[in-house]
Enzyme design. Structure first.
Site, short mmCIF file in Angstrom:
data_model
loop_
_atom_site.label_atom_id
_atom_site.label_comp_id
_atom_site.label_asym_id
_atom_site.label_seq_id
_atom_site.Cartn_x
_atom_site.Cartn_y
_atom_site.Cartn_z
N HIS A 67 16.14 -10.61 -21.13
CA HIS A 67 15.52 -9.91 -20.01
C HIS A 67 14.00 -10.02 -20.10
O HIS A 67 13.32 -10.35 -19.11
CB HIS A 67 15.96 -8.45 -20.01
N GLU A 68 13.45 -9.74 -21.27
CA GLU A 68 12.00 -9.78 -21.44
C GLU A 68 11.47 -11.20 -21.35
O GLU A 68 10.37 -11.43 -20.85
CB GLU A 68 11.59 -9.13 -22.77
N HIS A 71 10.82 -12.08 -17.75
CA HIS A 71 9.49 -11.63 -17.33
C HIS A 71 8.42 -12.60 -17.84
O HIS A 71 7.52 -13.00 -17.10
CB HIS A 71 9.18 -10.24 -17.90
#
Length: 154
Positions: A67-68, A71
């Site tokens: 998820h990170e 980003h």
């Protein structure tokens, strides 16, 4: 697992799932409370909540890292890196990253706190609060009467 092992894991996940290198720092941040991790826009570093590794294991940790990294890679490519952006949602689906992480058990306890009820001695107006208030200092906003503790609901 320590920060060096986390750094290696993040680099491996980045090259395996994204086909791109992760050239910044990844570290555990013990101050994180309500989130599994965060991507720092200014330094491009990734911080991870170690409690998720302890509570749910490496599978949850890998999901948070993916998820990170979504980003991270989208921000560096100057594409939509925010949760509401279509690019971000598309990349999440491609790599199999979760949109939200599982809630920690202790954060669930925090939401079910006690409720304190105070009543005005003049007009009978009730006030609900989560924190205790000093009844000698504060008065009713409606009639300026004195407040008295009424009851506590758990």
């Amino acid at each position: 697992m320590d920060n060096t092992e986390l750094q290696i894991l993040v680099e491996n996940i980045s090259s395996e799932f994204f086909g791109k290198p992760f050239i910044h720092k990844a570290r555990f941040n013990p101050r994180l409370r309500t989130t599994g991790g965060r991507y720092l826009l200014s330094s491009h570093d990734i911080e991870i909540n170690k409690k998720y590794l302890e509570e749910y294991g490496t599978e949850e940790l890998i999901g948070i890292i993916k998820h990170e990294l979504c980003h991270y890679h989208l921000h560096l490519e100057k594409r939509g890196y925010k949760h509401r952006d279509a690019d971000f949602r598309r990349l999440l689906a491609e790599v199999g990253a979760p949109r939200f992480c599982t809630a920690l058990p202790e954060s669930e306890k925090r939401t079910s706190r006690k409720v304190l009820i105070y009543r005005c001695s003049g007009c009978g107006q009730t006030f609900t609060r989560r924190r205790r208030i000093n009844t000698s200092r504060y008065v009713c906003g409606k009639c300026r009467g004195s407040l008295q503790f009424f009851k506590e609901i758990k």
